[in-house]
Design an enzyme around this catalytic site. Structure first.
Site, short mmCIF file in Angstrom:
data_model
loop_
_atom_site.label_atom_id
_atom_site.label_comp_id
_atom_site.label_asym_id
_atom_site.label_seq_id
_atom_site.Cartn_x
_atom_site.Cartn_y
_atom_site.Cartn_z
N CYS A 7 -4.06 3.37 3.72
CA CYS A 7 -3.34 2.69 2.63
C CYS A 7 -4.32 2.46 1.49
O CYS A 7 -5.38 3.10 1.45
CB CYS A 7 -2.69 1.39 3.12
N ASN A 10 -6.82 -1.06 2.97
CA ASN A 10 -7.18 -1.09 4.41
C ASN A 10 -7.28 -2.53 4.92
O ASN A 10 -8.10 -2.83 5.80
CB ASN A 10 -8.49 -0.32 4.66
N SER A 14 -2.42 -0.30 6.68
CA SER A 14 -3.03 0.66 7.62
C SER A 14 -3.67 0.01 8.85
O SER A 14 -3.57 0.58 9.94
CB SER A 14 -4.00 1.61 6.90
N ASP A 123 3.86 -2.03 -0.43
CA ASP A 123 2.62 -2.81 -0.44
C ASP A 123 2.97 -4.29 -0.40
O ASP A 123 3.61 -4.79 -1.33
CB ASP A 123 1.86 -2.45 -1.72
P1 4NP Z 1 -2.93 -2.48 1.66
O1 4NP Z 1 -2.61 -3.67 0.64
O2 4NP Z 1 -3.13 -1.24 0.81
O3 4NP Z 1 -1.70 -2.41 2.52
O4 4NP Z 1 -4.18 -2.88 2.41
C1 4NP Z 1 -3.42 -3.99 -0.46
C2 4NP Z 1 -4.54 -4.77 -0.29
C3 4NP Z 1 -5.30 -5.11 -1.37
C4 4NP Z 1 -4.97 -4.66 -2.63
C5 4NP Z 1 -3.85 -3.86 -2.79
C6 4NP Z 1 -3.08 -3.52 -1.71
N1 4NP Z 1 -5.75 -5.02 -3.75
O5 4NP Z 1 -5.37 -4.66 -4.89
O6 4NP Z 1 -6.78 -5.68 -3.58
#
Ligand code: 4NP
Length: 154
Positions: A7, A10, A14, A123
């Protein structure tokens, strides 16, 4: 066989997919390798998001000890199948592919449940608690299909 869940960060989708598939593999006695990674470097070395850890725990799965890492080109050599969560992860991973064989390993995970739909696992990071449960339900379905397809071919 080896499976990599990917993803963006992470820390939400994921690692949860990794935990769910590992749980199913243990229950079905499947001898497979499972890991997860993020396309970004935002959360390298960090444990999964508390909200994901809690959601997984509510479903009897412990992902608290996993640690974030970034997807690397070498992952194309280490894994047979690379499951991504959304189209943005898909293009990020595909952009690192060195050849057609690398590209052929990358799949949107929900296409295993809803073939050719190209649906995303949304997300949950910037949303509320319900988003995490929605993600769990989708990933549980996908990992169930994946685990049973491995069981048949084993
Ligand atoms: P993930 O979710 O891709 O499912 O792990 C996210 C975690 C952090 C961020 C975006 C999506 N971020 O922008 O920090």
């Amino acid at each position: 066989m080896s499976y990599l869940m990917v993803c963006l960060g992470n820390i939400c989708r994921s690692p949860l997919a990794e935990g769910i598939l590992r749980d199913k593999a243990e229950k079905l006695n499947l001898d497979i390798t499972i890991d997860s990674a993020g396309t970004s470097n935002y959360h390298i070395g960090q444990h999964p998001d508390n909200r994901t850890v809690l959601n997984a725990k509510q479903h009897g799965i412990d992902i608290s000890k996993l640690k974030g890492r970034q997807f690397q080109v070498e992952d194309f050599d280490k894994f047979d199948t690379i499951f991504v969560m959304d189209s943005s992860n898909y293009s990020d991973v595909i952009s690192l592919a060195r050849n057609e064989n690398d590209k052929s390993k990358v799949e949107l995970i929900l296409n295993r449940v809803y073939p050719n739909s190209n649906m995303a696992v949304p997300d949950p990071y910037f949303g509320g608690e319900q988003g995490f449960e929605t993600v769990f339900i989708l990933l549980e379905k996908a990992c169930d299909v994946i685990a049973h397809s491995i069981e048949i071919t084993n």
